[in-house]
Structures are given as structure tokens and as C-alpha cells.
Scaffold this motif. Structure first.
Motif, short mmCIF file in Angstrom:
data_model
loop_
_atom_site.label_atom_id
_atom_site.label_comp_id
_atom_site.label_asym_id
_atom_site.label_seq_id
_atom_site.Cartn_x
_atom_site.Cartn_y
_atom_site.Cartn_z
N ALA A 30 12.97 124.62 21.38
CA ALA A 30 12.73 124.69 22.82
C ALA A 30 13.02 123.34 23.48
O ALA A 30 13.64 123.28 24.55
CB ALA A 30 11.29 125.12 23.10
N VAL A 31 12.58 122.26 22.85
CA VAL A 31 12.82 120.92 23.40
C VAL A 31 14.32 120.65 23.45
O VAL A 31 14.85 120.17 24.46
CB VAL A 31 12.09 119.84 22.58
N GLY A 43 7.76 119.94 30.32
CA GLY A 43 7.62 118.63 30.92
C GLY A 43 7.31 117.59 29.86
O GLY A 43 6.91 117.91 28.74
N ALA A 44 7.49 116.33 30.22
CA ALA A 44 7.20 115.24 29.30
C ALA A 44 5.73 115.28 28.85
O ALA A 44 5.43 115.02 27.70
CB ALA A 44 7.51 113.90 29.96
N GLY A 45 4.84 115.64 29.76
CA GLY A 45 3.42 115.72 29.42
C GLY A 45 3.13 116.77 28.36
O GLY A 45 2.29 116.57 27.49
N GLU A 46 3.82 117.90 28.43
CA GLU A 46 3.64 118.95 27.43
C GLU A 46 4.07 118.47 26.05
O GLU A 46 3.43 118.76 25.05
CB GLU A 46 4.43 120.19 27.80
N VAL A 47 5.17 117.73 26.02
CA VAL A 47 5.66 117.19 24.75
C VAL A 47 4.66 116.15 24.22
O VAL A 47 4.34 116.13 23.04
CB VAL A 47 7.08 116.59 24.90
N ALA A 48 4.14 115.31 25.11
CA ALA A 48 3.19 114.27 24.71
C ALA A 48 1.90 114.86 24.14
O ALA A 48 1.31 114.29 23.22
CB ALA A 48 2.86 113.37 25.90
N TYR A 69 10.31 111.90 16.80
CA TYR A 69 11.14 112.81 17.59
C TYR A 69 10.45 113.14 18.92
O TYR A 69 11.07 113.12 19.99
CB TYR A 69 11.43 114.09 16.80
N LEU A 70 9.16 113.47 18.85
CA LEU A 70 8.42 113.82 20.07
C LEU A 70 8.37 112.65 21.05
O LEU A 70 8.49 112.84 22.26
CB LEU A 70 7.02 114.31 19.73
N ASP A 71 8.20 111.44 20.52
CA ASP A 71 8.21 110.25 21.39
C ASP A 71 9.54 110.11 22.12
O ASP A 71 9.58 109.84 23.32
CB ASP A 71 7.93 108.97 20.58
N LEU A 77 12.63 113.26 28.66
CA LEU A 77 12.17 114.19 29.70
C LEU A 77 11.51 113.43 30.85
O LEU A 77 11.68 113.78 32.02
CB LEU A 77 11.22 115.22 29.10
N ARG A 78 10.79 112.36 30.55
CA ARG A 78 10.15 111.57 31.60
C ARG A 78 11.21 110.90 32.49
O ARG A 78 11.08 110.88 33.71
CB ARG A 78 9.20 110.53 31.00
N LEU A 79 12.26 110.36 31.86
CA LEU A 79 13.35 109.77 32.64
C LEU A 79 13.97 110.81 33.57
O LEU A 79 14.26 110.53 34.73
CB LEU A 79 14.43 109.22 31.70
#
Length: 84
Positions: A30-31, A43-48, A69-71, A77-79
Motif C-alpha cells: 500500500a505504501v 498519510g505520513a502520520g499513519e506510516v509513523a 523503511y517506514l522512516d 510522504l511528509r515532504l
């Protein structure tokens, strides 16, 4: 399913503690799809905040690989969210 290892460099583990492959693989797919998409759904928050169940003596992915990888995915995604 071994797609994540091919596209992300995540290494498998069975002896060392790892994250459950059946949880990691669909999330990584999905990512990866969202990173290629013009309009990501994650969103970046969901990944975090994403966590996976630890496993030992079962098919899994090395925890340090998945965390790294998640980092990276969160950063990308944040960018994107910030317009960069």
C-alpha cells in the motif's frame, strides 16, 4: 508473497525476532502504491504510527529493515504533504 523484499530491500528472518510477514507485506504494498500515486491515501502520520506483531520462528521481516523503511516512507510522504 515476497514482493516487499524485491522492491524495498526488506530481509526475511525466521530465527531472529521479526515482524509478521502477513502484516508487513500488504502495508508495504500500500505504501509503495501511494508513493507512486499522484494522490496517496496514506498519510505520513499513519506510516509513523504503524505497528506490526513480532514473530519468532515464523516467517517475518527483520525489524530494523522494516523500521528503516517506514522512516524513509514517512519522510517522503511528509515532504509530499508539505508540497515538496
Amino acid at each position: 508473497m515476497s514482493q516487499p523484499e524485491k522492491s524495498t530491500g526488506l530481509r526475511h528472518t525466521r530465527i531472529r525476532p521479526g515482524y509478521a510477514a502477513e502484516e508487513v507485506e500488504p502495508f508495504v504494498e500500500a505504501v509503495e502504491g501511494d508513493l507512486r500515486s499522484p494522490e496517496p491515501r496514506l498519510g505520513a502520520g499513519e506510516v509513523a504510527r504503524k505497528t506490526f506483531s513480532p514473530v519468532v520462528l515464523r516467517h517475518g521481516y527483520r525489524m530494523d529493515d522494516v523500521d528503516d523503511y517506514l522512516d524513509r516512507a514517512e519522510h517522503l510522504l511528509r515532504l509530499r504533504e508539505q508540497g515538496g
